[in-house]
Design an enzyme around this catalytic site. Sequence first.
Site, short mmCIF file in Angstrom:
data_model
loop_
_atom_site.label_atom_id
_atom_site.label_comp_id
_atom_site.label_asym_id
_atom_site.label_seq_id
_atom_site.Cartn_x
_atom_site.Cartn_y
_atom_site.Cartn_z
N PHE A 138 0.85 -1.19 0.00
CA PHE A 138 0.00 0.00 0.00
C PHE A 138 0.88 1.23 0.00
CE2 PHE A 138 -2.29 3.55 1.78
CZ PHE A 138 -3.52 3.48 1.17
N ASP A 223 9.25 2.74 1.61
CA ASP A 223 8.08 3.44 2.13
C ASP A 223 8.01 3.20 3.63
OD1 ASP A 223 5.59 4.25 3.01
OD2 ASP A 223 4.52 3.56 1.22
N LYS A 252 2.75 10.17 8.17
CA LYS A 252 2.02 9.76 9.39
C LYS A 252 2.53 10.41 10.70
CE LYS A 252 -0.71 5.99 7.86
NZ LYS A 252 -0.41 5.38 6.58
C1 PLP Z 1 -0.77 5.57 5.10
C2 PLP Z 1 0.22 5.09 4.12
C3 PLP Z 1 0.41 5.74 2.89
C4 PLP Z 1 -0.44 6.90 2.44
O1 PLP Z 1 -0.30 8.00 3.29
P1 PLP Z 1 -1.43 9.17 3.26
O2 PLP Z 1 -0.87 10.20 4.19
O3 PLP Z 1 -2.70 8.55 3.73
O4 PLP Z 1 -1.51 9.66 1.88
C5 PLP Z 1 1.40 5.26 2.05
N1 PLP Z 1 2.16 4.22 2.40
C6 PLP Z 1 2.01 3.56 3.57
C7 PLP Z 1 2.90 2.42 3.90
C8 PLP Z 1 1.02 3.97 4.46
O5 PLP Z 1 0.85 3.32 5.60
#
Ligand code: PLP
Length: 392
Positions: A138, A223, A252
Amino acid sequence: MLAALTSSDIMALEDRYDCGVYPMQPVALVRGQGARVWDADGREYIDCMAGHGVANVGHANVVVNQAIIEQLGRLITCHGAVYNDQRALLLQKLVSIAPPGLERAFLCNSGTEAVEAAFKFARLVTGRKKIVAAMRGFHGRTFGALSATWRKEYREPFEPLVPGFEFVPYNRLDRMQEAVTEETAAVILEVVQGEGGVYPGEPDYLRGVQELCQERGALFIVDEIQTGFGRTGQMFACEHYGLRPDLMCVAKGIAGGLPMGAVLIGARVGALPKRVHGNTFGGNPLCCAAALATIGYIEAENLPQRAAERGAQLMAGLQAIQSPRIREVRGLGLMVGVELKEQAGPYLAALAERGVLALSAGPTVMRFLPPLVISAEEIDIVVARVAEVLNV
Ligand SMILES: *Cc1c(COP(=O)(O)O)cnc(C)c1O
């Protein structure tokens, strides 16, 4: 003063006026403190959602709040084309805490924006088009990030997406070796897959992918949007494995709850040409001040260490639950998943009834992402409540 809204007033208003894209939990939160939150009717919960893994330093953190209040009185907005003290200090701080080799940063406002930027930078500096991502991964919901996000339900309604993306199974180095070619601009991976079900990467896999990228001239994008800022028991999950990504996306927990994202940039990317990317709010002084205070607090209170300890306690507690409904308990630090042999939704609802808020990660996984300031006693309560709901 306006009369306070009850939980049902709030739910009725949001249900009527919100665009409706979120599958709503029937809880209306109005206040938080540390690892606890309260709904509009005064019910208390232990918060293992933390705003989806955002509130690492706890709700209503006094140090972060003070920094925000002071900055509010000085300067809220300052475009990236003009220098600013808070931004200067934050950039220096981010580089100093990042894995070695990351030398610069691009500041933005969310995780998905950080991923978008990383993809643009990777294509720009390699002159290549292909991006390899992992199944179950994700990375966000805008077109570029969505193109690297695995779940069909998220992607299919919006096709055609950005061309050049390919998916391979996670933790399978042989499949990555087949996928990465001299046309590959970058590989993007989570160190622990979050939304996909809380799957930690295997050390040999992650290091192997990094080597492969170096060999074939592709960039390695990590990520760390969910895993960063102490969540997994290190400041960044990369540190568990000694990873040195070329681009690292964070968001986050970075600014204590204010919206912020960043891409940390390594030597193989270097300083970027003028005007290739940018945004209005990225690196604004208010979010930078909040991020500086947040990172300072994480360091001063040694929250990565606390996440490691409380995470071990949570994992051990959950693993000790004797329930035929549990398939597996897995995670890293305070990023913990309980995979069930059936749908997690009803159990999460039952858990909320008993005063513990947790997340799902796919249909069958209960996910726990509490503030890193959660106490040992609170962890014990969480474990006891999970045992209750899984054994009724
Ligand atoms: C939450 C998340 C995203 C997206 O972040 P947003 O601030 O919601 O756009 C991307 N990668 C990972 C691993 C995430 O947990």
